[in-house]
Write an enzyme that holds these catalytic residues in place. Structure first.
Site, PDB file in Angstrom:
ATOM      1  N   GLU A 171       9.716 -48.725 -30.978  1.00 53.25           N
ATOM      2  CA  GLU A 171      10.516 -49.434 -29.958  1.00 53.25           C
ATOM      3  C   GLU A 171      11.565 -50.352 -30.595  1.00 53.25           C
ATOM      4  O   GLU A 171      12.471 -50.808 -29.915  1.00 53.25           O
ATOM      5  CB  GLU A 171       9.589 -50.227 -29.011  1.00 53.25           C
ATOM      6  CG  GLU A 171       8.988 -51.512 -29.556  1.00 53.25           C
ATOM      7  CD  GLU A 171       7.828 -51.308 -30.533  1.00 53.25           C
ATOM      8  OE1 GLU A 171       7.547 -50.154 -30.911  1.00 53.25           O
ATOM      9  OE2 GLU A 171       7.231 -52.323 -30.927  1.00 53.25           O
TER      10      GLU A 171
ATOM     11  N   HIS B 294       6.610 -49.408 -35.399  1.00 52.18           N
ATOM     12  CA  HIS B 294       7.143 -49.850 -34.099  1.00 52.18           C
ATOM     13  C   HIS B 294       8.374 -49.034 -33.714  1.00 52.18           C
ATOM     14  O   HIS B 294       9.505 -49.491 -33.930  1.00 52.18           O
ATOM     15  CB  HIS B 294       7.533 -51.334 -34.179  1.00 52.18           C
ATOM     16  CG  HIS B 294       6.366 -52.261 -34.258  1.00 52.18           C
ATOM     17  ND1 HIS B 294       5.864 -52.936 -33.169  1.00 52.18           N
ATOM     18  CD2 HIS B 294       5.592 -52.611 -35.305  1.00 52.18           C
ATOM     19  CE1 HIS B 294       4.833 -53.666 -33.545  1.00 52.18           C
ATOM     20  NE2 HIS B 294       4.650 -53.492 -34.837  1.00 52.18           N
TER      21      HIS B 294
ATOM     22  N   CYS C  72       0.998 -49.763 -33.418  1.00 49.87           N
ATOM     23  CA  CYS C  72       0.493 -50.849 -34.257  1.00 49.87           C
ATOM     24  C   CYS C  72      -0.811 -51.430 -33.677  1.00 49.87           C
ATOM     25  O   CYS C  72      -1.828 -50.748 -33.722  1.00 49.87           O
ATOM     26  CB  CYS C  72       1.580 -51.893 -34.465  1.00 49.87           C
ATOM     27  SG  CYS C  72       1.321 -52.816 -35.980  1.00 49.87           S
TER      28      CYS C  72
HETATM   29  N1  GLN Z   1      -1.928 -56.989 -37.522  1.00 49.86           N
HETATM   30  C1  GLN Z   1      -2.058 -56.711 -36.120  1.00 49.86           C
HETATM   31  C2  GLN Z   1      -3.520 -56.398 -35.781  1.00 49.86           C
HETATM   32  O1  GLN Z   1      -4.317 -56.275 -36.638  1.00 49.86           O
HETATM   33  C3  GLN Z   1      -1.155 -55.585 -35.695  1.00 49.86           C
HETATM   34  C4  GLN Z   1       0.283 -55.940 -35.984  1.00 49.86           C
HETATM   35  C5  GLN Z   1       1.284 -55.413 -34.986  1.00 49.86           C
HETATM   36  O2  GLN Z   1       0.956 -54.939 -33.919  1.00 49.86           O
HETATM   37  N2  GLN Z   1       2.548 -55.551 -35.329  1.00 49.86           N
HETATM   38  O3  GLN Z   1      -3.852 -56.260 -34.645  1.00 49.86           O
END
Ligand code: GLN
Length: 212
Positions: free
Chosen positions: A177, A175, A76
């Site tokens: 994890e 994610h 992410c």
């Molecule tokens: N929206 C976050 C970003 O732009 C990422 C979201 C996340 O890591 N769950 O960095």
């Protein structure tokens, strides 16, 4: 083999648990010099802009050197940090994996969701594509995948790439994890292991000299 998890912010502890379940030795990385002690690094989810602020210029440069040489896996916000091109808004990336990624690409209505995607054979040593639970939280979307990048997981009817790999680098927009399934983390551990013994591997595979 020691796996670092960048522990500046975000859900680093869930990664630590997954890795330890798989028998890996884990170091929570809070200082740049700890990068010298690890064989691979996971950059967790969180907020990529905040990561950049917390890293500072020096931390960013040190991390850039690390990801050029050693395996890294970003989930992410971590995937956003590893990318070559970041949109919405534009932001610097470490350039470790040749993808363009759009932050918060799913809009506010579907901020978070659990979906079923496909783990592709590229990530599985054997066997065929199989279902994988994926947790998305304010997820980015991979909008361009460079020529050298392998897609290892997809989601949705359009088979959007949600996990990718290029050389020593892996990135996922979800994610892993937060799910019980450890196959994505195992894929990363396999990658670190492969990268640790490149010499013995290539020696073993070297063809015998041709007879004249
Ligand atoms: N929206 C976050 C970003 O732009 C990422 C979201 C996340 O890591 N769950 O960095």
């Amino acid at each position: 083999m020691i796996i670092g998890v960048l522990a500046l912010q975000g859900d680093f502890d869930a990664h630590r648990r997954r890795l330890e379940e798989l028998g890996a030795k884990v170091l929570l990385v809070k200082k740049p010099e700890q990068l010298d002690e690890i064989d691979g690094l996971i950059i967790p989810g969180g907020e990529s802009g905040t990561f950049l602020k917390l890293l500072g210029e020096e931390g960013f440069e040190k991390l850039k050197q690390f990801v050029r040489l050693k395996p890294s896996f970003g989930t992410c916000a971590g995937a956003i940090l590893l990318a070559t091109e970041v949109e919405n808004p534009k932001q610097v990336g470490l350039g470790a994996i040749d993808i363009s990624i759009r932050r918060n690409a799913y809009g506010r209505q579907i901020d978070s969701s659990i979906r079923e995607g496909q783990l592709l054979t590229a990530a599985l040593k054997k066997g065929s594509d199989s279902a994988l639970e994926m947790v998305f939280i304010r997820a980015p979307k991979i909008e361009r995948v460079g020529a050298g990048v392998e897609v290892i997981a997809t989601e949705g009817k359009d088979n959007i790439p949600v996990a990718v790999r290029q050389g020593r680098t892996m990135a996922a927009t979800f994610h892993p994890e937060l799910s019980d399934d450890t196959r994505i983390h195992q894929t990363f551990l396999d990658l670190v292991q492969q990268r640790q013994a490149p010499l013995s591997g290539s020696r073993a595979k070297r063809p015998s000299p041709k007879k004249l």
